[in-house]
Design a protein around this motif. Structure first.
Motif, PDB file in Angstrom:
ATOM      1  N   HIS A  24       0.861  -1.196   0.000  1.00  0.00           N
ATOM      2  CA  HIS A  24       0.000   0.000   0.000  1.00  0.00           C
ATOM      3  C   HIS A  24       0.889   1.235   0.000  1.00  0.00           C
ATOM      4  CE1 HIS A  24      -3.301   2.696   0.963  1.00  0.00           C
ATOM      5  NE2 HIS A  24      -2.484   3.257   1.842  1.00  0.00           N
ATOM      6  N   THR A  25       0.658   2.141  -0.940  1.00  0.00           N
ATOM      7  CA  THR A  25       1.417   3.389  -1.013  1.00  0.00           C
ATOM      8  C   THR A  25       0.779   4.428  -0.104  1.00  0.00           C
ATOM      9  OG1 THR A  25       2.068   2.925  -3.292  1.00  0.00           O
ATOM     10  CG2 THR A  25       2.266   5.212  -2.537  1.00  0.00           C
ATOM     11  N   VAL A  26       1.585   5.002   0.768  1.00  0.00           N
ATOM     12  CA  VAL A  26       1.124   6.055   1.676  1.00  0.00           C
ATOM     13  C   VAL A  26       1.488   7.387   1.032  1.00  0.00           C
ATOM     14  CG1 VAL A  26       1.287   7.006   3.999  1.00  0.00           C
ATOM     15  CG2 VAL A  26       1.537   4.546   3.648  1.00  0.00           C
ATOM     16  N   ASP A  27       0.492   8.062   0.468  1.00  0.00           N
ATOM     17  CA  ASP A  27       0.756   9.321  -0.231  1.00  0.00           C
ATOM     18  C   ASP A  27       0.394  10.528   0.636  1.00  0.00           C
ATOM     19  OD1 ASP A  27      -2.046   9.579  -0.403  1.00  0.00           O
ATOM     20  OD2 ASP A  27      -2.119   8.967  -2.494  1.00  0.00           O
ATOM     21  N   GLN A  28       0.710  11.709   0.144  1.00  0.00           N
ATOM     22  CA  GLN A  28       0.490  12.927   0.925  1.00  0.00           C
ATOM     23  C   GLN A  28      -0.989  13.175   1.181  1.00  0.00           C
ATOM     24  OE1 GLN A  28       3.024  14.680   2.408  1.00  0.00           O
ATOM     25  NE2 GLN A  28       1.351  15.656   3.532  1.00  0.00           N
ATOM     26  N   THR A  29      -1.846  12.793   0.248  1.00  0.00           N
ATOM     27  CA  THR A  29      -3.283  12.969   0.449  1.00  0.00           C
ATOM     28  C   THR A  29      -3.758  12.169   1.656  1.00  0.00           C
ATOM     29  OG1 THR A  29      -3.633  13.356  -1.916  1.00  0.00           O
ATOM     30  CG2 THR A  29      -5.557  12.692  -0.629  1.00  0.00           C
ATOM     31  N   PRO A  48       5.208  19.771   3.018  1.00  0.00           N
ATOM     32  CA  PRO A  48       6.246  19.173   2.170  1.00  0.00           C
ATOM     33  C   PRO A  48       7.475  20.060   1.966  1.00  0.00           C
ATOM     34  CG  PRO A  48       4.093  18.738   1.230  1.00  0.00           C
ATOM     35  CD  PRO A  48       3.887  19.720   2.369  1.00  0.00           C
ATOM     36  N   GLU A  49       7.280  21.361   1.847  1.00  0.00           N
ATOM     37  CA  GLU A  49       8.422  22.262   1.629  1.00  0.00           C
ATOM     38  C   GLU A  49       9.330  22.315   2.853  1.00  0.00           C
ATOM     39  OE1 GLU A  49       7.535  26.094  -0.046  1.00  0.00           O
ATOM     40  OE2 GLU A  49       5.993  25.222  -1.333  1.00  0.00           O
ATOM     41  N   GLN A  50       8.757  22.521   4.022  1.00  0.00           N
ATOM     42  CA  GLN A  50       9.558  22.577   5.250  1.00  0.00           C
ATOM     43  C   GLN A  50      10.184  21.207   5.544  1.00  0.00           C
ATOM     44  OE1 GLN A  50       7.481  24.043   8.715  1.00  0.00           O
ATOM     45  NE2 GLN A  50       9.310  24.018   9.984  1.00  0.00           N
ATOM     46  N   ALA A  51       9.452  20.135   5.249  1.00  0.00           N
ATOM     47  CA  ALA A  51       9.942  18.782   5.533  1.00  0.00           C
ATOM     48  C   ALA A  51      11.159  18.414   4.689  1.00  0.00           C
ATOM     49  CB  ALA A  51       8.831  17.765   5.326  1.00  0.00           C
ATOM     50  N   LEU A  52      11.317  19.053   3.516  1.00  0.00           N
ATOM     51  CA  LEU A  52      12.504  18.786   2.689  1.00  0.00           C
ATOM     52  C   LEU A  52      13.792  19.062   3.460  1.00  0.00           C
ATOM     53  CD1 LEU A  52      11.581  20.189  -0.850  1.00  0.00           C
ATOM     54  CD2 LEU A  52      12.045  17.805  -0.226  1.00  0.00           C
ATOM     55  N   PHE A  56      13.956  13.958   7.885  1.00  0.00           N
ATOM     56  CA  PHE A  56      13.666  12.812   7.026  1.00  0.00           C
ATOM     57  C   PHE A  56      13.732  13.154   5.541  1.00  0.00           C
ATOM     58  CE2 PHE A  56      11.155  12.352  10.990  1.00  0.00           C
ATOM     59  CZ  PHE A  56      11.922  11.358  11.568  1.00  0.00           C
ATOM     60  N   GLY A  57      13.930  14.446   5.207  1.00  0.00           N
ATOM     61  CA  GLY A  57      14.063  14.872   3.814  1.00  0.00           C
ATOM     62  C   GLY A  57      12.767  14.873   3.032  1.00  0.00           C
ATOM     63  N   ALA A  58      11.666  14.624   3.693  1.00  0.00           N
ATOM     64  CA  ALA A  58      10.327  14.616   3.091  1.00  0.00           C
ATOM     65  C   ALA A  58       9.324  14.506   4.228  1.00  0.00           C
ATOM     66  CB  ALA A  58      10.173  13.427   2.141  1.00  0.00           C
ATOM     67  N   THR A  59       8.053  14.670   3.901  1.00  0.00           N
ATOM     68  CA  THR A  59       7.045  14.425   4.926  1.00  0.00           C
ATOM     69  C   THR A  59       7.014  12.931   5.235  1.00  0.00           C
ATOM     70  OG1 THR A  59       5.315  14.261   3.248  1.00  0.00           O
ATOM     71  CG2 THR A  59       5.569  16.400   4.347  1.00  0.00           C
ATOM     72  N   VAL A  60       6.544  12.609   6.423  1.00  0.00           N
ATOM     73  CA  VAL A  60       6.424  11.215   6.845  1.00  0.00           C
ATOM     74  C   VAL A  60       5.011  10.970   7.385  1.00  0.00           C
ATOM     75  CG1 VAL A  60       8.873  10.910   7.362  1.00  0.00           C
ATOM     76  CG2 VAL A  60       7.328  11.699   9.162  1.00  0.00           C
ATOM     77  N   ALA A  61       4.573   9.727   7.250  1.00  0.00           N
ATOM     78  CA  ALA A  61       3.282   9.341   7.806  1.00  0.00           C
ATOM     79  C   ALA A  61       3.357   9.353   9.327  1.00  0.00           C
ATOM     80  CB  ALA A  61       2.903   7.947   7.323  1.00  0.00           C
ATOM     81  N   HIS A  62       2.269   9.689   9.947  1.00  0.00           N
ATOM     82  CA  HIS A  62       2.160   9.571  11.396  1.00  0.00           C
ATOM     83  C   HIS A  62       2.354   8.094  11.753  1.00  0.00           C
ATOM     84  CE1 HIS A  62      -0.355  12.963  10.147  1.00  0.00           C
ATOM     85  NE2 HIS A  62      -0.322  13.441  11.381  1.00  0.00           N
ATOM     86  N   PRO A  99      10.509   5.631  10.068  1.00  0.00           N
ATOM     87  CA  PRO A  99       9.451   6.474   9.515  1.00  0.00           C
ATOM     88  C   PRO A  99       9.058   6.023   8.107  1.00  0.00           C
ATOM     89  CG  PRO A  99      11.553   7.597   9.353  1.00  0.00           C
ATOM     90  CD  PRO A  99      11.804   6.326  10.098  1.00  0.00           C
ATOM     91  N   ALA A 100       7.771   6.117   7.816  1.00  0.00           N
ATOM     92  CA  ALA A 100       7.266   5.849   6.466  1.00  0.00           C
ATOM     93  C   ALA A 100       7.208   7.186   5.736  1.00  0.00           C
ATOM     94  CB  ALA A 100       5.901   5.187   6.519  1.00  0.00           C
ATOM     95  N   ARG A 101       8.199   7.421   4.883  1.00  0.00           N
ATOM     96  CA  ARG A 101       8.237   8.670   4.118  1.00  0.00           C
ATOM     97  C   ARG A 101       7.095   8.705   3.106  1.00  0.00           C
ATOM     98  NH1 ARG A 101      13.838  10.894   2.795  1.00  0.00           N
ATOM     99  NH2 ARG A 101      12.824  11.066   0.790  1.00  0.00           N
ATOM    100  N   VAL A 102       6.687   9.891   2.730  1.00  0.00           N
ATOM    101  CA  VAL A 102       5.627  10.059   1.752  1.00  0.00           C
ATOM    102  C   VAL A 102       5.942   9.223   0.513  1.00  0.00           C
ATOM    103  CG1 VAL A 102       6.641  12.139   0.686  1.00  0.00           C
ATOM    104  CG2 VAL A 102       4.152  11.761   0.588  1.00  0.00           C
ATOM    105  N   ASN A 103       4.927   8.600  -0.035  1.00  0.00           N
ATOM    106  CA  ASN A 103       4.982   7.730  -1.215  1.00  0.00           C
ATOM    107  C   ASN A 103       5.743   6.436  -1.001  1.00  0.00           C
ATOM    108  OD1 ASN A 103       3.376   9.487  -2.765  1.00  0.00           O
ATOM    109  ND2 ASN A 103       5.170  10.751  -3.182  1.00  0.00           N
ATOM    110  N   SER A 104       6.018   6.099   0.255  1.00  0.00           N
ATOM    111  CA  SER A 104       6.624   4.795   0.523  1.00  0.00           C
ATOM    112  C   SER A 104       5.513   3.742   0.508  1.00  0.00           C
ATOM    113  CB  SER A 104       7.371   4.799   1.850  1.00  0.00           C
ATOM    114  OG  SER A 104       6.503   5.065   2.920  1.00  0.00           O
TER     115      SER A 104
END
Length: 150
Positions: A24-29, A48-52, A56-62, A99-104
């Protein structure tokens, strides 16, 4: 999907891996929807901009988003034909090693730890290993308790 004819057949799998869910892909939505539902708007999840520039270099899932995926992922692994319902009864232990990074992509590797007969039905204890594609560490390890009623 593994189909068990009844609770007794499922119980015969105690101590064994039941199976593995699909990826299952965990996306930003999905991350944002979870943030909105829980009111946890911390920037590591929602900006997403601040998380870069973050750790973690990207947003992460809770972590709790990964945990909340257990019923969905486990429903892909098994079903008990004779069950009237299987309800969440609780958690004994939960950890979030990576952490599960966005789109992982995540999936559930499910093992039946124990089955106990109670006055309210059969209490099932499961070990969930939420694998994180490309990572040696899982996104979540959880011991859950469910109540199966026939």
């Amino acid at each position: 999907m593994r189909l068990f004819e009844d609770a007794a057949e499922l119980a015969s799998m105690t101590g064994q891996e039941i199976g593995v869910s699909s990826w299952h892909t965990v996306d930003q939505t999905q991350i944002q929807a979870f943030a909105d539902a829980t009111l946890d708007q911390q920037w590591i999840h929602t900006d997403p901009e601040q998380a870069l520039a973050g750790p973690f270099g990207a947003t992460v899932a809770h972590g709790y988003l990964s945990l909340s995926m257990l019923p969905y992922l486990a429903s892909q692994v098994y079903r008990v034909r004779g069950a009237a319902m299987i309800i969440n009864y609780g958690l004994n232990r939960v950890r979030f090693p990576a952490p599960a990074r966005v789109n992982s992509r995540i999936r559930d590797r499910l093992t039946l730890d124990s089955v106990t007969d109670t006055a309210n039905g059969r209490q099932l204890q499961f070990h969930h290993l939420i694998e994180l594609e490309g990572s040696e560490k899982p996104a979540c390890i959880a011991e859950t308790v469910s109540l199966l009623r026939s």
